[in-house]
Design an enzyme around this catalytic site. Sequence first.
Site, PDB file in Angstrom:
ATOM      1  N   TYR A 134      -2.362  23.098 -34.374  1.00 29.85           N
ATOM      2  CA  TYR A 134      -1.867  22.292 -35.498  1.00 29.85           C
ATOM      3  C   TYR A 134      -2.604  22.733 -36.750  1.00 29.85           C
ATOM      4  O   TYR A 134      -3.810  22.521 -36.873  1.00 29.85           O
ATOM      5  CB  TYR A 134      -2.086  20.810 -35.196  1.00 29.85           C
ATOM      6  CG  TYR A 134      -1.637  19.839 -36.272  1.00 29.85           C
ATOM      7  CD1 TYR A 134      -0.816  20.230 -37.332  1.00 29.85           C
ATOM      8  CD2 TYR A 134      -2.012  18.505 -36.220  1.00 29.85           C
ATOM      9  CE1 TYR A 134      -0.402  19.332 -38.302  1.00 29.85           C
ATOM     10  CE2 TYR A 134      -1.603  17.593 -37.185  1.00 29.85           C
ATOM     11  CZ  TYR A 134      -0.806  18.017 -38.217  1.00 29.85           C
ATOM     12  OH  TYR A 134      -0.403  17.126 -39.187  1.00 29.85           O
ATOM     13  N   LYS A 162       2.113  24.039 -34.746  1.00 24.74           N
ATOM     14  CA  LYS A 162       2.731  23.148 -35.724  1.00 24.74           C
ATOM     15  C   LYS A 162       2.223  23.600 -37.086  1.00 24.74           C
ATOM     16  O   LYS A 162       1.036  23.491 -37.378  1.00 24.74           O
ATOM     17  CB  LYS A 162       2.355  21.693 -35.466  1.00 24.74           C
ATOM     18  CG  LYS A 162       2.876  20.727 -36.533  1.00 24.74           C
ATOM     19  CD  LYS A 162       2.367  19.304 -36.313  1.00 24.74           C
ATOM     20  CE  LYS A 162       2.842  18.395 -37.441  1.00 24.74           C
ATOM     21  NZ  LYS A 162       2.328  17.004 -37.291  1.00 24.74           N
TER      22      LYS A 162
END
Length: 291
Positions: A134, A162
């Site tokens: 992320y 992400k």
Amino acid sequence: MFEGILPAIITPFHRDSGMSLDIEGLRSNIESLLQRGIHGIVPCGSTGESATLTFEEHEQVISKTVEVVNGRIPVLAGTGSNNTEEAIRLTRAAKDAGADGALVISPYYNKPNRSGLVKHFTKLADIGLPIVLYNVPGRTGQNLLPDLVIELARHPNIVGVKEASGDIVQISRIIEGTRDEEFVVLSGDDAMTLPVLALGGAGVISVTANVDPGRMAQMYEAFRAGDLARARDLHFELSPLMRAMFIDTNPIPVKKAVGLSGMAAGPVRLPLDDLDGQKTEQLRKVLASYD
């Protein structure tokens, strides 16, 4: 495994003195999302106020999410920390609970060097649960650069990222450099979902899908069906709502919106504070346009 529309779900709290977990509300919210076409679900991300959950609460939210979902869609559990040992504990707990993968934020505040980042993510990946990195520089103070992500993608258990850098050139470079790997790039920004899909991305970990999962799913399905005009129309229909989710620090607006929509929400925990009256009215007007 991780593709399409994956809501980063809020964590509902009771309005008691300790703001305890609303587990029944969590169950009800998940069931509602499941009925509206989502493709995965992400508990205990930043939208789920993971930073103010105790270890026990964190593990309870993930366990309950896995239980309610019951294999119908993948569960990608937030397990990151700026303390590697804490992240290891949370990732092992997610694996034991039956989560399908772990979403791991890059260590915030510490600003580790490159070798530290590689060792941190490798230790987590070696636990054996699929890991999605992320990257959100606006919260962590550090950008996971494309060459590092491409290197980490070679680990068999690091399966995606992400990407919330807001840099479409960077996102393109990551997709370009991982096309030969079994690796997915997910947008970390609702407004960039369609551009990221156009570049070959797999979907979005979404804030907006807490409020309008059906339309978000329709946009994704239209794109996958080759109906770009329909996908683009839905993107523009959703754009005011996407912007409204960030009229204050996430998850303050989305949690208010979920509550206004009749789902379980409750307050945000300090140091976050409730949406002020003016912004609440602004949010009400946006939500009314989606009725």
